[in-house]
Design a protein around this motif. Structure first.
Motif, mmCIF file in Angstrom:
data_model
loop_
_atom_site.group_PDB
_atom_site.id
_atom_site.type_symbol
_atom_site.label_atom_id
_atom_site.label_comp_id
_atom_site.label_asym_id
_atom_site.label_seq_id
_atom_site.Cartn_x
_atom_site.Cartn_y
_atom_site.Cartn_z
ATOM 1 N N THR A 294 0.818 -1.212 0.000
ATOM 2 C CA THR A 294 0.000 0.000 0.000
ATOM 3 C C THR A 294 0.855 1.266 0.000
ATOM 4 O O THR A 294 0.315 2.367 -0.113
ATOM 5 N N GLY A 295 2.161 1.128 0.178
ATOM 6 C CA GLY A 295 3.031 2.307 0.228
ATOM 7 C C GLY A 295 2.843 3.121 1.499
ATOM 8 O O GLY A 295 3.232 4.288 1.555
ATOM 9 N N SER A 296 2.252 2.511 2.516
ATOM 10 C CA SER A 296 2.079 3.204 3.796
ATOM 11 C C SER A 296 3.444 3.429 4.446
ATOM 12 O O SER A 296 4.358 2.624 4.289
ATOM 13 N N GLY A 297 3.550 4.519 5.186
ATOM 14 C CA GLY A 297 4.814 4.783 5.878
ATOM 15 C C GLY A 297 4.801 4.265 7.308
ATOM 16 O O GLY A 297 5.672 4.622 8.099
ATOM 17 N N ALA A 298 3.808 3.431 7.646
ATOM 18 C CA ALA A 298 3.654 3.002 9.039
ATOM 19 C C ALA A 298 4.829 2.139 9.504
ATOM 20 O O ALA A 298 5.305 1.266 8.777
ATOM 21 N N LEU A 299 5.272 2.407 10.734
ATOM 22 C CA LEU A 299 6.286 1.561 11.373
ATOM 23 C C LEU A 299 5.602 0.338 11.972
ATOM 24 O O LEU A 299 4.410 0.383 12.298
ATOM 25 N N ILE A 300 6.368 -0.729 12.138
ATOM 26 C CA ILE A 300 5.865 -1.933 12.826
ATOM 27 C C ILE A 300 6.554 -2.020 14.187
ATOM 28 O O ILE A 300 7.778 -2.148 14.272
ATOM 29 N N GLU A 301 5.737 -1.941 15.245
ATOM 30 C CA GLU A 301 6.252 -2.104 16.613
ATOM 31 C C GLU A 301 5.657 -3.386 17.192
ATOM 32 O O GLU A 301 4.488 -3.680 16.943
ATOM 33 N N VAL A 302 6.441 -4.127 17.958
ATOM 34 C CA VAL A 302 5.934 -5.337 18.619
ATOM 35 C C VAL A 302 6.090 -5.191 20.122
ATOM 36 O O VAL A 302 7.012 -4.534 20.604
ATOM 37 N N ASP A 303 5.179 -5.846 20.852
ATOM 38 C CA ASP A 303 5.090 -5.642 22.295
ATOM 39 C C ASP A 303 4.738 -6.956 22.989
ATOM 40 O O ASP A 303 3.640 -7.475 22.807
ATOM 41 N N GLY A 304 5.680 -7.459 23.784
ATOM 42 C CA GLY A 304 5.413 -8.629 24.612
ATOM 43 C C GLY A 304 6.360 -9.786 24.324
ATOM 44 O O GLY A 304 6.475 -10.232 23.191
ATOM 45 N N GLY A 305 7.052 -10.218 25.363
ATOM 46 C CA GLY A 305 7.918 -11.385 25.229
ATOM 47 C C GLY A 305 9.158 -11.158 24.388
ATOM 48 O O GLY A 305 9.753 -12.116 23.878
ATOM 49 N N VAL A 306 9.562 -9.898 24.256
ATOM 50 C CA VAL A 306 10.777 -9.603 23.478
ATOM 51 C C VAL A 306 12.000 -9.894 24.361
ATOM 52 O O VAL A 306 12.099 -9.404 25.488
ATOM 53 N N ASN A 307 12.898 -10.711 23.849
ATOM 54 C CA ASN A 307 14.121 -11.052 24.586
ATOM 55 C C ASN A 307 15.216 -11.448 23.598
ATOM 56 O O ASN A 307 15.042 -11.304 22.381
ATOM 57 N N ALA A 308 16.312 -11.974 24.115
ATOM 58 C CA ALA A 308 17.470 -12.297 23.258
ATOM 59 C C ALA A 308 17.116 -13.330 22.197
ATOM 60 O O ALA A 308 17.700 -13.338 21.110
ATOM 61 N N GLU A 309 16.155 -14.182 22.497
ATOM 62 C CA GLU A 309 15.799 -15.244 21.542
ATOM 63 C C GLU A 309 14.818 -14.737 20.481
ATOM 64 O O GLU A 309 14.959 -15.025 19.288
ATOM 65 N N THR A 310 13.800 -13.966 20.918
ATOM 66 C CA THR A 310 12.753 -13.538 19.969
ATOM 67 C C THR A 310 13.150 -12.284 19.174
ATOM 68 O O THR A 310 12.728 -12.136 18.022
ATOM 69 N N ALA A 311 13.946 -11.402 19.748
ATOM 70 C CA ALA A 311 14.253 -10.120 19.087
ATOM 71 C C ALA A 311 14.922 -10.286 17.715
ATOM 72 O O ALA A 311 14.482 -9.639 16.749
ATOM 73 N N PRO A 312 15.934 -11.156 17.567
ATOM 74 C CA PRO A 312 16.548 -11.273 16.228
ATOM 75 C C PRO A 312 15.580 -11.830 15.190
ATOM 76 O O PRO A 312 15.614 -11.422 14.022
ATOM 77 N N ARG A 313 14.679 -12.728 15.628
ATOM 78 C CA ARG A 313 13.696 -13.286 14.690
ATOM 79 C C ARG A 313 12.680 -12.221 14.288
ATOM 80 O O ARG A 313 12.221 -12.173 13.142
ATOM 81 N N LEU A 314 12.312 -11.361 15.214
ATOM 82 C CA LEU A 314 11.389 -10.269 14.900
ATOM 83 C C LEU A 314 12.047 -9.273 13.959
ATOM 84 O O LEU A 314 11.419 -8.786 13.010
ATOM 85 N N ALA A 315 13.319 -9.013 14.185
ATOM 86 C CA ALA A 315 14.058 -8.092 13.307
ATOM 87 C C ALA A 315 14.085 -8.660 11.889
ATOM 88 O O ALA A 315 13.824 -7.937 10.917
ATOM 89 N N ALA A 316 14.354 -9.944 11.767
ATOM 90 C CA ALA A 316 14.430 -10.582 10.443
ATOM 91 C C ALA A 316 13.075 -10.569 9.734
ATOM 92 O O ALA A 316 13.010 -10.504 8.500
ATOM 93 N N ALA A 317 11.991 -10.603 10.509
ATOM 94 C CA ALA A 317 10.645 -10.612 9.916
ATOM 95 C C ALA A 317 10.208 -9.223 9.451
ATOM 96 O O ALA A 317 9.223 -9.095 8.727
ATOM 97 N N GLY A 318 10.931 -8.172 9.897
ATOM 98 C CA GLY A 318 10.614 -6.830 9.385
ATOM 99 C C GLY A 318 10.131 -5.823 10.409
ATOM 100 O O GLY A 318 9.526 -4.811 10.045
ATOM 101 N N VAL A 319 10.403 -6.075 11.686
ATOM 102 C CA VAL A 319 9.981 -5.140 12.741
ATOM 103 C C VAL A 319 10.868 -3.887 12.739
ATOM 104 O O VAL A 319 12.061 -3.965 12.472
ATOM 105 N N ASP A 320 10.262 -2.725 13.039
ATOM 106 C CA ASP A 320 11.004 -1.457 13.127
ATOM 107 C C ASP A 320 11.288 -1.042 14.570
ATOM 108 O O ASP A 320 12.273 -0.352 14.838
#
Ligand code: DX5
Ligand code: ZN
Length: 214
Positions: free
Chosen positions: A164-190
């Motif tokens: 859609t060409g939206s400029g929206a950022l993607i933020e995630v909330d909950g259970g972020v830690n050393a294990e989940t953060a790199p996977r979230l980054a790879a999936a496209g989280v800002d």
């Protein structure tokens, strides 16, 4: 990667010290979780506490309202000087109007989705918002286990934003830690929100720096 530490996991008996740590750190924003005991089964803190936090904090405020009818509080949130006001999709019947009111008050508008709310619900609002906050746990409590299907939701949301060409950022909330953060980054989280992982660490400033480097 941007990092928005969640004050919910801080020591409320030492808020000045905890916010001092945030000010010294490389954190991008401070995430503030407001709960009403109705929309979520917990109550956190309200405007008198937020006003004290806003006075002490030098970082932009990322306010996450887990309350019914959040649009009633646009003026109060803007008076704090908040940068971002996040309202839940599930709590707003007139979401488009709420987003307009948030913008008119001079803030950026974020729309939050519960884990069971699909990304396709954002189709008709994605062009008008500055951020999507994907809950990766059920809202209401810190320290919960990351919900695995969130990774797929991040990827779906990244596709919707790109299409859609939206400029929206993607933020995630909950259970972020050393294990989940790199996977979230790879999936496209800002933007990563992290509560217990940051405030429970022996060296919170280092944890913030590590998350930022992802
Ligand atoms: C939960 C809140 C979160 C919470 C995250 O409803 O929205 O911001 O503080 O806590 P952790 O990072 O401990 O899962
Ligand atoms: Zn939150």
């Amino acid at each position: 990667m941007k990092v928005s530490p969640s004050l919910l996991a801080a020591d409320f008996g030492n808020l000045e010290r905890e916010i001092g740590m945030i000010n010294r750190s490389t954190a991008d924003w401070l995430h503030l979780d407001v709960m009403d005991g109705v929309f979520v089964p917990n109550i956190s803190f309200g405007f008198p506490v937020l006003e004290a936090v806003a006075r002490l904090c030098q970082k932009p405020l990322d306010v996450h309202l887990m309350i019914e009818r959040p649009e009633k509080f646009v003026r109060e949130v803007s008076r704090l000087g908040a940068m971002m006001m996040n309202v839940h999709y599930e709590a707003c019947v007139h979401l488009h109007r709420a987003v307009q009111e948030i913008h008119d008050a001079g803030m950026k508008a974020g729309v939050t989705l519960n884990p069971s709310t699909p990304v396709c619900c954002l189709e008709s609002i994605i062009a008008d918002i500055d951020m999507v906050l994907l809950m990766t746990v059920n809202p209401g409590f810190g320290g919960q286990k990351f919900i695995e299907h969130s990774i797929d939701k991040v990827k779906q949301l990244r596709q919707l934003i790109d299409r859609t060409g939206s400029g929206a950022l993607i933020e995630v909330d909950g259970g972020v830690n050393a294990e989940t953060a790199p996977r979230l980054a790879a999936a496209g989280v800002d933007v990563l929100v992290a509560g217990s992982y940051v405030f429970g660490a022996t060296n919170p400033e280092q944890v913030i720096a590590e998350l930022r480097s992802l």
